[in-house]
Design a protein around this motif. Sequence first.
Motif, mmCIF file in Angstrom:
data_model
loop_
_atom_site.group_PDB
_atom_site.id
_atom_site.type_symbol
_atom_site.label_atom_id
_atom_site.label_comp_id
_atom_site.label_asym_id
_atom_site.label_seq_id
_atom_site.Cartn_x
_atom_site.Cartn_y
_atom_site.Cartn_z
ATOM 1 N N HIS A 162 0.821 -1.198 0.000
ATOM 2 C CA HIS A 162 0.000 0.000 0.000
ATOM 3 C C HIS A 162 0.862 1.257 0.000
ATOM 4 N N LEU A 163 2.153 1.075 0.227
ATOM 5 C CA LEU A 163 2.984 2.240 0.531
ATOM 6 C C LEU A 163 3.988 2.614 -0.559
ATOM 7 N N GLY A 191 -1.780 6.741 -1.550
ATOM 8 C CA GLY A 191 -2.317 7.561 -0.459
ATOM 9 C C GLY A 191 -1.407 8.745 -0.187
ATOM 10 N N ASP A 192 -1.878 9.665 0.656
ATOM 11 C CA ASP A 192 -1.025 10.821 0.985
ATOM 12 C C ASP A 192 0.199 10.362 1.778
ATOM 13 N N GLY A 194 1.581 7.255 1.541
ATOM 14 C CA GLY A 194 2.399 6.492 0.584
ATOM 15 C C GLY A 194 3.179 7.402 -0.355
ATOM 16 N N ASN A 221 -6.551 12.152 1.666
ATOM 17 C CA ASN A 221 -7.753 11.867 2.459
ATOM 18 C C ASN A 221 -7.575 12.262 3.924
ATOM 19 N N ALA A 224 -2.959 9.217 7.273
ATOM 20 C CA ALA A 224 -2.244 7.981 6.950
ATOM 21 C C ALA A 224 -2.252 7.217 8.274
ATOM 22 N N ARG A 286 -11.182 10.512 4.427
ATOM 23 C CA ARG A 286 -11.408 9.128 4.874
ATOM 24 C C ARG A 286 -12.343 9.150 6.079
ATOM 25 N N HIS A 290 -8.438 3.615 9.703
ATOM 26 C CA HIS A 290 -7.552 2.925 8.761
ATOM 27 C C HIS A 290 -8.172 1.577 8.359
HETATM 28 C C1 LIG Z 1 6.104 -1.060 5.020
HETATM 29 C C2 LIG Z 1 4.722 -0.898 5.598
HETATM 30 N N1 LIG Z 1 4.548 -0.177 6.736
HETATM 31 C C3 LIG Z 1 3.325 -0.021 7.251
HETATM 32 C C4 LIG Z 1 2.250 -0.603 6.644
HETATM 33 C C5 LIG Z 1 0.866 -0.441 7.238
HETATM 34 N N2 LIG Z 1 0.138 0.574 6.501
HETATM 35 C C6 LIG Z 1 -0.630 0.226 5.455
HETATM 36 S S1 LIG Z 1 -1.388 1.515 4.790
HETATM 37 C C7 LIG Z 1 -0.733 2.582 5.899
HETATM 38 C C8 LIG Z 1 -1.055 4.051 5.854
HETATM 39 C C9 LIG Z 1 -1.252 4.556 4.482
HETATM 40 O O1 LIG Z 1 -1.727 5.841 4.500
HETATM 41 P P1 LIG Z 1 -2.013 6.589 3.159
HETATM 42 O O2 LIG Z 1 -0.902 6.378 2.214
HETATM 43 O O3 LIG Z 1 -2.369 7.986 3.484
HETATM 44 O O4 LIG Z 1 -3.255 5.815 2.538
HETATM 45 P P2 LIG Z 1 -4.751 5.700 3.086
HETATM 46 O O5 LIG Z 1 -4.768 4.562 4.045
HETATM 47 O O6 LIG Z 1 -5.089 6.976 3.719
HETATM 48 O O7 LIG Z 1 -5.559 5.414 1.871
HETATM 49 C C10 LIG Z 1 0.097 1.911 6.777
HETATM 50 C C11 LIG Z 1 0.832 2.546 7.884
HETATM 51 C C12 LIG Z 1 2.468 -1.343 5.471
HETATM 52 N N3 LIG Z 1 1.481 -1.899 4.796
HETATM 53 N N4 LIG Z 1 3.708 -1.480 4.973
#
Ligand SMILES: Cc1ncc(C[n+]2csc(CCOP(=O)(O)OP(=O)(O)O)c2C)c(N)n1
Length: 382
Positions: A162-163, A191-192, A194, A221, A224, A286, A290
């Motif tokens: 996701h990141l 995501g913001d 990511g 959104n 994070a 959002r 999460h």
């Molecule tokens: C390397 C890693 N660290 C932490 C996570 C857990 N994690 C998944 S999504 C996320 C936050 C993402 O936030 P954002 O990019 O803003 O996307 P949103 O969830 O708001 O759509 C985290 C901490 C992960 N999947 N991989």
Amino acid sequence: MAENQQPKRENKKPGPRRRRPGFQMRISTRYAPRKPGVGQERSCIADTTLTHQQMLELYRYLKLTRLVEERIVNLYRQTKVVGGVYRSLGQEATAVGSAYALRPDDFITPIIRDLGAVFVKGIRPREILAQYMAKAWGPSGGKDLNVHFGYLDKGFLGPISHLGDMIPVMTGILLGARLQKKDIVGLAYIGDGGASTGAFYEGMNFAAVQRLPLIVIAEYNHYAYSTPTNLQTAVRNLAERAAAFGIPGHIVDGNDVIACYEVTKQAIDYARKGRGAVLIEAKTYRRKGHAEHDDQRYVPEGEIEWWEKHNDPIDRFEKFLLDRKVTTKEKLEEITADVMREIDEDSEWAESSPMPEPEGAAYGVFDNAIVPPALRPKVLES
Ligand SMILES: Cc1ncc(C[n+]2csc(CCOP(=O)(O)OP(=O)(O)O)c2C)c(N)n1
Ligand SMILES: [Mg+2]
């Protein structure tokens, strides 16, 4: 050449066009959120090429996304879901509107809040429901969970992370497609949070310099996980980062499904002409944590309620469709009832699927035919 002159460097740029399209510092705000007049409610932009039929299709996808997610939460509370549940409540227009601008052979890499884009790509609710319940009939046969699956033949690449990591992956797909002389466009979501990772920068930079047809939708959104966006990046608009890559940036109202469609359509036309990558920032919110387990205690009081009351993407689109007499309330109710019927049927199908056989875990993970017998797990030999 005169001796005192520096020799001209062979400096061929990769990609179909030699000349750079010009460094663009400016961000287009044509589709950015606008404040409504006093006493007015938010609607959608009227300047669109969409037909009435297409608008109703968009409405169907929006409802489908929201109602499938509600069904998943329902199943989660009955402990039928394996793993976490991620919602896109309040963000549905960003995923649906942008993916709707693609051709069927184009590619997407959705992340956890882009279920709407997955539906637009032709995935059925039953597949999502079976996947969330880790059932044998689900797309990954219970090997992976929730959003972690894909369908290459439908141009839908399952998220490996996701990141940020999907950006270089999509960039690689587009480079491969160019070598195969295919004119597909890739739509990657981020995501913001990511968008602050190294993988995002490397992928964007490579796509930009190669002028690959990569469209990135950066979803602002506001959070994070539990971190508000202004505590993890110093830029006010994620689109400003386009300047770092020398590509165009746009800001779009992510809760206006028509604006999301139009801005992505323009970016796709630009990219497909060989002009290169585009960064689109979607301003959205959002409304859920999460994941379902997250109680959002870090969100200031009243914030979620404000977005629910004043800036819900489905409410806004309904208002647009009714005010402009695109359709009637009855027709919208009919679409919703039809979506509910499909979800009921598909839930029943997914629930009736068996759980996977334990031996199945050894199959489909690697090419069993080329694994030396000595390394094969016992189950493959029986
Ligand atoms: C390397 C890693 N660290 C932490 C996570 C857990 N994690 C998944 S999504 C996320 C936050 C993402 O936030 P954002 O990019 O803003 O996307 P949103 O969830 O708001 O759509 C985290 C901490 C992960 N999947 N991989
Ligand atoms: Mg976020």
